[in-house]
Design a protein around this motif. Sequence first.
Motif, PDB file in Angstrom:
ATOM      1  N   ASP A  62      12.869  41.610  98.528  1.00  0.00           N
ATOM      2  CA  ASP A  62      13.615  42.261  99.612  1.00  0.00           C
ATOM      3  C   ASP A  62      13.444  43.771  99.505  1.00  0.00           C
ATOM      4  N   TYR A  63      12.323  44.194  98.894  1.00  0.00           N
ATOM      5  CA  TYR A  63      12.188  45.590  98.502  1.00  0.00           C
ATOM      6  C   TYR A  63      10.835  46.180  98.907  1.00  0.00           C
ATOM      7  N   PRO A  64      10.578  46.299 100.234  1.00  0.00           N
ATOM      8  CA  PRO A  64       9.301  46.866 100.654  1.00  0.00           C
ATOM      9  C   PRO A  64       9.199  48.348 100.271  1.00  0.00           C
ATOM     10  N   PRO A  65       8.079  48.866  99.826  1.00  0.00           N
ATOM     11  CA  PRO A  65       6.791  48.195  99.686  1.00  0.00           C
ATOM     12  C   PRO A  65       6.548  47.550  98.316  1.00  0.00           C
ATOM     13  N   TYR A  66       7.578  47.461  97.453  1.00  0.00           N
ATOM     14  CA  TYR A  66       7.386  46.858  96.123  1.00  0.00           C
ATOM     15  C   TYR A  66       7.073  45.368  96.252  1.00  0.00           C
ATOM     16  N   GLU A  67       7.996  44.643  96.949  1.00  0.00           N
ATOM     17  CA  GLU A  67       7.794  43.205  97.188  1.00  0.00           C
ATOM     18  C   GLU A  67       8.607  42.812  98.406  1.00  0.00           C
ATOM     19  N   PHE A  68       7.971  42.093  99.310  1.00  0.00           N
ATOM     20  CA  PHE A  68       8.656  41.702 100.545  1.00  0.00           C
ATOM     21  C   PHE A  68       7.935  40.523 101.178  1.00  0.00           C
ATOM     22  N   HIS A  69       8.637  39.895 102.124  1.00  0.00           N
ATOM     23  CA  HIS A  69       8.047  38.757 102.832  1.00  0.00           C
ATOM     24  C   HIS A  69       7.275  39.259 104.038  1.00  0.00           C
ATOM     25  N   LYS A  70       6.138  38.642 104.291  1.00  0.00           N
ATOM     26  CA  LYS A  70       5.331  39.036 105.437  1.00  0.00           C
ATOM     27  C   LYS A  70       4.586  37.795 105.922  1.00  0.00           C
ATOM     28  N   GLU A  71       4.540  37.628 107.247  1.00  0.00           N
ATOM     29  CA  GLU A  71       3.791  36.488 107.758  1.00  0.00           C
ATOM     30  C   GLU A  71       2.312  36.839 107.755  1.00  0.00           C
ATOM     31  N   ILE A  72       1.554  36.086 106.990  1.00  0.00           N
ATOM     32  CA  ILE A  72       0.111  36.320 106.927  1.00  0.00           C
ATOM     33  C   ILE A  72      -0.588  35.025 107.314  1.00  0.00           C
ATOM     34  N   ASP A  73      -1.442  35.118 108.330  1.00  0.00           N
ATOM     35  CA  ASP A  73      -2.099  33.927 108.896  1.00  0.00           C
ATOM     36  C   ASP A  73      -1.074  32.833 109.197  1.00  0.00           C
ATOM     37  N   GLY A  74       0.035  33.227 109.794  1.00  0.00           N
ATOM     38  CA  GLY A  74       1.053  32.268 110.195  1.00  0.00           C
ATOM     39  C   GLY A  74       1.881  31.710 109.055  1.00  0.00           C
ATOM     40  N   LYS A  75       1.677  32.264 107.838  1.00  0.00           N
ATOM     41  CA  LYS A  75       2.389  31.716 106.686  1.00  0.00           C
ATOM     42  C   LYS A  75       3.246  32.782 106.018  1.00  0.00           C
ATOM     43  N   ASP A  76       4.484  32.429 105.726  1.00  0.00           N
ATOM     44  CA  ASP A  76       5.367  33.359 105.029  1.00  0.00           C
ATOM     45  C   ASP A  76       4.816  33.617 103.621  1.00  0.00           C
ATOM     46  N   THR A  77       4.528  34.887 103.327  1.00  0.00           N
ATOM     47  CA  THR A  77       3.880  35.242 102.061  1.00  0.00           C
ATOM     48  C   THR A  77       4.646  36.389 101.413  1.00  0.00           C
ATOM     49  N   ILE A  78       4.714  36.372 100.091  1.00  0.00           N
ATOM     50  CA  ILE A  78       5.326  37.503  99.389  1.00  0.00           C
ATOM     51  C   ILE A  78       4.228  38.485  99.026  1.00  0.00           C
ATOM     52  N   VAL A  79       4.362  39.706  99.503  1.00  0.00           N
ATOM     53  CA  VAL A  79       3.344  40.742  99.283  1.00  0.00           C
ATOM     54  C   VAL A  79       4.015  41.988  98.713  1.00  0.00           C
ATOM     55  N   GLY A  80       3.202  43.022  98.432  1.00  0.00           N
ATOM     56  CA  GLY A  80       3.754  44.276  97.922  1.00  0.00           C
ATOM     57  C   GLY A  80       2.968  44.762  96.724  1.00  0.00           C
ATOM     58  N   PHE A  81       3.188  46.022  96.325  1.00  0.00           N
ATOM     59  CA  PHE A  81       2.353  46.543  95.233  1.00  0.00           C
ATOM     60  C   PHE A  81       2.708  45.938  93.882  1.00  0.00           C
TER      61      PHE A  81
END
Length: 281
Positions: A62-81
């Motif tokens: 829940d902490y963009p840009p460290y770690e957050f949810h993002k829809e990538i290719d229609g799929k909920d993905t956890i991303v961030g540095f």
Amino acid sequence: MKKFSKLFIASLIIGGILSLTACGNGGGATTGGETETGGKEVVSKIEQIKKSGKLILGTSADYPPYEFHKEIDGKDTIVGFDIEIAKEIAKDLGVELEIKDMDFDGLLLALNADKVDMVMAGMTPDPERIKVVDFSKIYYEAVHGVVINVANKDTFKTVEDLAGKKVGAQKGAVQEDIAVNEIPDIELKSLAKIPDLVLEVKHNKIDALVMEKPVANSYVDHNSDLALMDLTFDDGEGGSAVAIKKGNTDLMEEINKTLDRLMQDGSIDKFVAEATALVEE
Ligand code: ARG
């Protein structure tokens, strides 16, 4: 014949039990002579991770840009540095990264209960935490910022303007102490999830919210009803580090090696820029 087969079965069972017991002790793969408090030899954490083929990361996405949810290719993905750095640590260990998303204030409990192998969550290595887990070197430095409702932009300008107000911080995060110690006489509101705190600011349930400056920037950039105060707080600890369960020195060495590589070749700056851009998309 009947007697023989009974004996035979009995020996199979005993053999099985013996080999199971051996497995419990590391199946003969004991390395490094690491011992538990009881003095029993155990397989090192790194061996366990390599054997399972995966490194389990605990985070609070829940902490963009460290770690957050993002829809990538229609799929909920956890991303961030943090996630990109964790992937590099896994890669250097030769294993896959598995991510477990949980409340920030449950992360270190999960770590010490062996539910996860390491924690990366923009986590500050503060003295209280150093008592219960081990931290890597700091891989990213940041100060803390204050988010307010845009309607209060002209009312809340200095720390004194926030005196006696309702101020939010994530439950279990260092910002709880920062808010209480730096702003006079506040009423602190702690919630488990940052997005819930952001809603409280939007709906004027709280007057201000303290979180790491890059995260504050990120939420303000994406919500026109929020504003950032021209005010920052510095903590003595100075940034984010990777946490692992105490005593796993071999794993810590490997983590620090990967962090050194990523800091030296500019990858961390690149990951931060990429993650920030991903929030913008
Ligand atoms: N740096 C602060 C702390 O360690 C807050 C981190 C919050 N992280 C998160 N992923 N929500 O307490």
